[in-house]
Design an enzyme around this catalytic site. Structure first.
Site, PDB file in Angstrom:
ATOM      1  N   SER A   1       8.533  89.726   8.508  1.00  0.00           N
ATOM      2  CA  SER A   1       7.262  90.447   8.329  1.00  0.00           C
ATOM      3  C   SER A   1       7.419  91.554   7.290  1.00  0.00           C
ATOM      4  O   SER A   1       6.544  91.766   6.444  1.00  0.00           O
ATOM      5  CB  SER A   1       6.815  91.055   9.664  1.00  0.00           C
ATOM      6  OG  SER A   1       6.602  90.049  10.602  1.00  0.00           O
TER       7      SER A   1
ATOM      8  N   ARG B   1      17.197  83.262  12.638  1.00  0.00           N
ATOM      9  CA  ARG B   1      17.138  82.875  11.235  1.00  0.00           C
ATOM     10  C   ARG B   1      18.527  82.749  10.622  1.00  0.00           C
ATOM     11  O   ARG B   1      18.790  81.867   9.833  1.00  0.00           O
ATOM     12  CB  ARG B   1      16.345  83.918  10.428  1.00  0.00           C
ATOM     13  CG  ARG B   1      14.867  83.837  10.633  1.00  0.00           C
ATOM     14  CD  ARG B   1      14.184  85.082  10.178  1.00  0.00           C
ATOM     15  NE  ARG B   1      14.543  86.211  11.020  1.00  0.00           N
ATOM     16  CZ  ARG B   1      13.978  87.387  10.968  1.00  0.00           C
ATOM     17  NH1 ARG B   1      13.059  87.621  10.064  1.00  0.00           N
ATOM     18  NH2 ARG B   1      14.330  88.340  11.789  1.00  0.00           N
TER      19      ARG B   1
ATOM     20  N   HIS C   1       7.034  82.525  12.300  1.00  0.00           N
ATOM     21  CA  HIS C   1       6.588  82.702  13.695  1.00  0.00           C
ATOM     22  C   HIS C   1       5.725  81.510  14.119  1.00  0.00           C
ATOM     23  O   HIS C   1       5.901  80.938  15.191  1.00  0.00           O
ATOM     24  CB  HIS C   1       5.733  83.963  13.850  1.00  0.00           C
ATOM     25  CG  HIS C   1       6.432  85.259  13.571  1.00  0.00           C
ATOM     26  ND1 HIS C   1       5.917  86.219  12.745  1.00  0.00           N
ATOM     27  CD2 HIS C   1       7.597  85.776  14.044  1.00  0.00           C
ATOM     28  CE1 HIS C   1       6.724  87.267  12.693  1.00  0.00           C
ATOM     29  NE2 HIS C   1       7.759  87.030  13.472  1.00  0.00           N
TER      30      HIS C   1
ATOM     31  N   LYS D   1       6.773 103.155  17.092  1.00  0.00           N
ATOM     32  CA  LYS D   1       6.597 102.796  15.680  1.00  0.00           C
ATOM     33  C   LYS D   1       5.119 102.684  15.343  1.00  0.00           C
ATOM     34  O   LYS D   1       4.328 102.226  16.161  1.00  0.00           O
ATOM     35  CB  LYS D   1       7.247 101.429  15.401  1.00  0.00           C
ATOM     36  CG  LYS D   1       8.717 101.507  15.032  1.00  0.00           C
ATOM     37  CD  LYS D   1       9.188 100.252  14.317  1.00  0.00           C
ATOM     38  CE  LYS D   1       9.360  99.045  15.209  1.00  0.00           C
ATOM     39  NZ  LYS D   1       9.954  97.880  14.575  1.00  0.00           N
TER      40      LYS D   1
END
Ligand code: ADP
Length: 157
Positions: A127, A89, A16, A40
């Site tokens: 993460s 990615r 990030h 969440k």
């Protein structure tokens, strides 16, 4: 030019961070928008995630860190950013990201989504993976900024 970089950042990784620094060079002003996702339960609460990002980017002056709930396009409009930045990615990111970009375009035609490919060194980072490594006491110093490393060690201790 102002660009919005939205995400959960639970927590911020070097991937990030690299993207933010490159976007700042390209566009000038980056607004990092941390999503408060009410569906969440995050590992780190909103204030902690914001603090981690601010601490890791304190050497840069053209970065703003905010929180948001609701639609990303509304957040972009609120901060007067016409571009949303997302990172890619691998191919696995592409399908999901493209779907979100099309959805956002259908909601607000004024706002463009652009993608930056990840730095090769950080292409494996996520993460959730970092948290998994931290949980079992693995080395994470090359994956996250120092303040995040400290927070993760404290969390899993
Ligand atoms: P979200 O829940 O919105 O996907 P994330 O915090 O997981 O939030 O990711 C925010 C953005 O950062 C996404 O565009 C994601 O593709 C990108 N990103 C995540 N990890 C990396 C990485 N290692 N390198 C570059 N970009 C990344």
């Amino acid at each position: 030019m102002k660009i919005l970089y939205p995400g959960t950042f639970d927590p911020l990784t070097n991937g990030h961070l690299d993207l933010i620094q490159r976007a700042e060079k390209l566009f000038g002003n980056v607004v990092v928008a941390v999503l408060e996702n009410t569906n969440k339960t995050p590992t780190f609460d909103l204030n902690k995630r914001i603090l981690q990002i601010r601490t890791s980017l304190s050497h840069l002056s053209n970065i703003e860190v905010i929180s948001y709930t609701g639609l990303t396009v509304d957040c972009a409009k609120d901060v007067k950013a016409n571009i949303i930045l997302r990172g890619l990615r691998a191919m696995s990111d592409f399908e999901y990201e493209l779907q979100i970009a099309h959805t956002n375009k259908s909601l607000n035609t004024e706002i463009e989504t652009i993608f930056l490919s990840t730095n090769t060194n950080y292409s494996f980072l996520s993460s959730s993976l970092v948290k998994e490594v931290a949980k079992f006491g693995g080395e994470i110093s090359h994956m996250v900024p120092l303040c995040v490393e400290k927070d993760l060690k404290e969390y899993f201790n």
